[in-house]
Design a protein around this motif. Sequence first.
Motif, PDB file in Angstrom:
ATOM      1  N   GLN A 276       2.689   2.203  -3.344  1.00 54.04           N
ATOM      2  CA  GLN A 276       1.561   2.557  -4.456  1.00 54.04           C
ATOM      3  C   GLN A 276       0.901   3.969  -3.838  1.00 54.04           C
ATOM      4  OE1 GLN A 276       0.985   0.930  -7.416  1.00 54.04           O
ATOM      5  NE2 GLN A 276       2.562  -0.272  -6.477  1.00 54.04           N
ATOM      6  N   GLY A 277       1.478   4.477  -3.013  1.00 52.77           N
ATOM      7  CA  GLY A 277       0.906   5.988  -2.269  1.00 52.77           C
ATOM      8  C   GLY A 277      -0.358   5.821  -1.857  1.00 52.77           C
ATOM      9  N   GLY A 278      -0.870   4.535  -1.104  1.00 47.61           N
ATOM     10  CA  GLY A 278      -1.915   4.492  -0.499  1.00 47.61           C
ATOM     11  C   GLY A 278      -2.267   5.604   0.557  1.00 47.61           C
ATOM     12  N   THR A 279      -3.490   5.676   0.949  1.00 49.15           N
ATOM     13  CA  THR A 279      -4.031   6.741   1.860  1.00 49.15           C
ATOM     14  C   THR A 279      -4.529   6.052   2.985  1.00 49.15           C
ATOM     15  OG1 THR A 279      -5.732   7.339   0.661  1.00 49.15           O
ATOM     16  CG2 THR A 279      -3.775   8.517   0.284  1.00 49.15           C
ATOM     17  N   LEU A 280      -4.532   4.785   3.339  1.00 49.81           N
ATOM     18  CA  LEU A 280      -5.286   4.174   4.465  1.00 49.81           C
ATOM     19  C   LEU A 280      -4.679   4.914   5.617  1.00 49.81           C
ATOM     20  CD1 LEU A 280      -5.347   0.517   3.468  1.00 49.81           C
ATOM     21  CD2 LEU A 280      -7.225   2.255   3.106  1.00 49.81           C
ATOM     22  N   SER A 281      -5.502   4.311   6.829  1.00 51.49           N
ATOM     23  CA  SER A 281      -5.122   5.037   8.271  1.00 51.49           C
ATOM     24  C   SER A 281      -3.784   5.007   8.627  1.00 51.49           C
ATOM     25  CB  SER A 281      -6.427   4.450   9.125  1.00 51.49           C
ATOM     26  OG  SER A 281      -7.408   4.744   8.843  1.00 51.49           O
ATOM     27  N   GLY A 282      -3.223   3.990   8.232  1.00 47.44           N
ATOM     28  CA  GLY A 282      -1.549   4.020   8.572  1.00 47.44           C
ATOM     29  C   GLY A 282      -1.356   3.104   9.854  1.00 47.44           C
ATOM     30  N   ALA A 283      -0.225   3.200   9.950  1.00 43.86           N
ATOM     31  CA  ALA A 283       0.340   2.076  11.032  1.00 43.86           C
ATOM     32  C   ALA A 283      -0.130   2.614  12.650  1.00 43.86           C
ATOM     33  CB  ALA A 283       1.906   2.301  11.065  1.00 43.86           C
ATOM     34  N   ALA A 284      -0.370   3.762  12.867  1.00 46.08           N
ATOM     35  CA  ALA A 284      -0.777   4.332  14.115  1.00 46.08           C
ATOM     36  C   ALA A 284      -2.404   4.309  14.467  1.00 46.08           C
ATOM     37  CB  ALA A 284      -0.192   5.785  14.155  1.00 46.08           C
ATOM     38  N   THR A 285      -2.830   3.293  13.878  1.00 45.53           N
ATOM     39  CA  THR A 285      -4.407   3.477  14.221  1.00 45.53           C
ATOM     40  C   THR A 285      -4.696   2.715  15.521  1.00 45.53           C
ATOM     41  OG1 THR A 285      -4.467   1.101  13.434  1.00 45.53           O
ATOM     42  CG2 THR A 285      -4.951   2.841  11.832  1.00 45.53           C
TER      43      THR A 285
ATOM     44  N   ILE B 237       0.852  -1.307  -0.201  1.00 47.59           N
ATOM     45  CA  ILE B 237       0.159  -0.025   0.009  1.00 47.59           C
ATOM     46  C   ILE B 237       0.605   1.268   0.002  1.00 47.59           C
ATOM     47  CG2 ILE B 237      -1.683   1.436   1.343  1.00 47.59           C
ATOM     48  CD1 ILE B 237      -2.713  -1.361   2.306  1.00 47.59           C
ATOM     49  N   ALA B 238       1.865   1.226   0.891  1.00 48.17           N
ATOM     50  CA  ALA B 238       2.877   2.383   0.894  1.00 48.17           C
ATOM     51  C   ALA B 238       3.420   2.487  -0.473  1.00 48.17           C
ATOM     52  CB  ALA B 238       3.714   2.259   2.011  1.00 48.17           C
TER      53      ALA B 238
ATOM     54  N   SER C 264      -6.777  -3.073  12.404  1.00 43.24           N
ATOM     55  CA  SER C 264      -7.444  -2.676  11.251  1.00 43.24           C
ATOM     56  C   SER C 264      -6.664  -1.667  10.502  1.00 43.24           C
ATOM     57  CB  SER C 264      -8.861  -2.576  11.538  1.00 43.24           C
ATOM     58  OG  SER C 264      -9.442  -2.010  10.374  1.00 43.24           O
ATOM     59  N   LEU C 265      -6.745  -1.715   9.295  1.00 46.11           N
ATOM     60  CA  LEU C 265      -6.157  -0.481   8.611  1.00 46.11           C
ATOM     61  C   LEU C 265      -7.127   0.646   8.557  1.00 46.11           C
ATOM     62  CD1 LEU C 265      -4.640  -2.381   5.333  1.00 46.11           C
ATOM     63  CD2 LEU C 265      -3.254  -1.279   7.321  1.00 46.11           C
TER      64      LEU C 265
ATOM     65  N   TYR D 270      -4.564  -2.549  -5.325  1.00 46.88           N
ATOM     66  CA  TYR D 270      -4.295  -3.680  -5.888  1.00 46.88           C
ATOM     67  C   TYR D 270      -4.669  -3.814  -7.329  1.00 46.88           C
ATOM     68  CZ  TYR D 270      -1.694  -5.960  -1.787  1.00 46.88           C
ATOM     69  OH  TYR D 270      -0.762  -6.234  -0.856  1.00 46.88           O
ATOM     70  N   GLU D 271      -5.911  -3.132  -7.367  1.00 47.79           N
ATOM     71  CA  GLU D 271      -6.367  -3.297  -8.981  1.00 47.79           C
ATOM     72  C   GLU D 271      -5.543  -2.883 -10.050  1.00 47.79           C
ATOM     73  OE1 GLU D 271     -10.830  -1.758 -10.802  1.00 47.79           O
ATOM     74  OE2 GLU D 271      -9.873  -0.689  -9.601  1.00 47.79           O
ATOM     75  N   LYS D 272      -5.426  -3.667 -11.117  1.00 47.16           N
ATOM     76  CA  LYS D 272      -4.712  -3.328 -12.112  1.00 47.16           C
ATOM     77  C   LYS D 272      -5.043  -2.493 -13.427  1.00 47.16           C
ATOM     78  CE  LYS D 272      -2.587  -7.995 -11.367  1.00 47.16           C
ATOM     79  NZ  LYS D 272      -3.437  -8.202 -10.151  1.00 47.16           N
TER      80      LYS D 272
END
Length: 476
Positions: free
Chosen positions: A111-120, A108-109, A124-125, A363-365
């Motif tokens: 690909q420049g993902g913007t999920l909540s991250g490691a500090a949740t 995810i990182a 859960s992401l 992950y989508e191609k």
Amino acid sequence: MPHINAIKGPAYVMSVLLLLLTVFLGGATRAGFLSDVLLQFLSIPFLLAALWMWADRLGARTGAGMAQGLRPDLVLAFAMLAVGGLIALAQFVPIFGSAGTGALWRHIASQGGTLSGAATGTSSLDPAMSRAALAALLPAAALFLLVALLDLEQRMRLIGWIVAIGLGCLCLGVLQVLQGPTSALRFFRFTNFEDAVGFFANRNHFAAQLYVTLPFVLVWFAFKCAGMFDNRKITAQKLQWVAVGLGLVLLFLAGIALARSRAGILLTFVAFAPMVLMAPTLLAVLMGNRPRVASVKGRAAVAGGALLLLIAGLGAERAVPRFEDSSLNDLRTALVVTTSQAAWEALPFGSGLATFVPVYKVYEKAKDLLPPLVNRAHNDWLEFALEAGLPGVLLMLLFVGWLVLRALPGWVGVRGLAPEARLITCAASLAIGLLLIHSFLDYPLRTGAMLGYFALFCALLTPVAAPAARRATAFA
């Protein structure tokens, strides 16, 4: 069908009311709809009342149940409760480790993902979405606890409501088709405008409601006419009830064809053989004795096959074009491949409940990109494995084991088990099995309504609290 005089017991009344609410409000395919939130809020009093009644019941039986020991199905039930509890708790605290570690997060990182991250601070992401997913379980949990409290006669009456609600939804679907794409009876903005959808946004889920109701039509008919066919004399009353039963079966089969759901049509054919196997028990209830199994199954197979062929011929014009569309197969193949990759990298503990959409987007191609938002994997087994990891896989395996143990007495026959109880067990386990198969191709259990049905059927498989004092012959 059901009438107010048939109501007895608070658990029964609340079961019927909550089932109605679940069907009317739980048809959305995406989270966040006001109807879903309203259903979850309204289910809280039912859940609290069910917990209170269970506490009272367990308190009264303390000691008696311990003396009997733990049955294998109870062991599996407790194991499911423990594993499910850990999965739920992990959406609040980092039981399985903090989110943002492992191959999934690195991908995810990158690909420049913007999920909540490691500090949740959870496993859960996206903790907010995961907690919302847990809230969606409230109506189903309340319905399970309430129905599991019912005795045999009350379960029989509840089956009448299942059939009546299914028939009402079928009538709504017919009106939707007659009024066309602009019908005001379609309650969702994004829906299948050319087909019957009932209270759902998706024709597949409407077809699921109809095919799980179909075996209960047979059960309701057997209960309603219990003992009526104890002799071969033909009477007007018998002919009338046979016409009613046959008419209801034809209506539900036609409704499934009207919905034009490929999965619904195929699963109706899959259900044919199990329903034939139910024929001897059904006839035992109708005749008050044990008929010859071979002849009953043979006649049931011929009659059922004729009905399926008749409906297939009548509905072919609407349904066949759906099977000719290969683009849907290509989409599902791409979804399965991409979701499998994400699920593998999310091991061992998954990405968190309800995190499929943001994870899939990463992950989508490029060659699989679609204009609409991909909100589900169209394979609920695989999607749950992505979100819950190995604990989720273990939970699914435990459930399948519990289902087999609870269903076997109905299908193989257990001495001392009443024919009525066998019929309920067979119909409930068949409905659950169809939904589990459907979940390999779609996501019926991600809707509040079908999850409620699923919970209700599971509750019908639980042991009856106390046997009915008499066989019911005139009820819903």
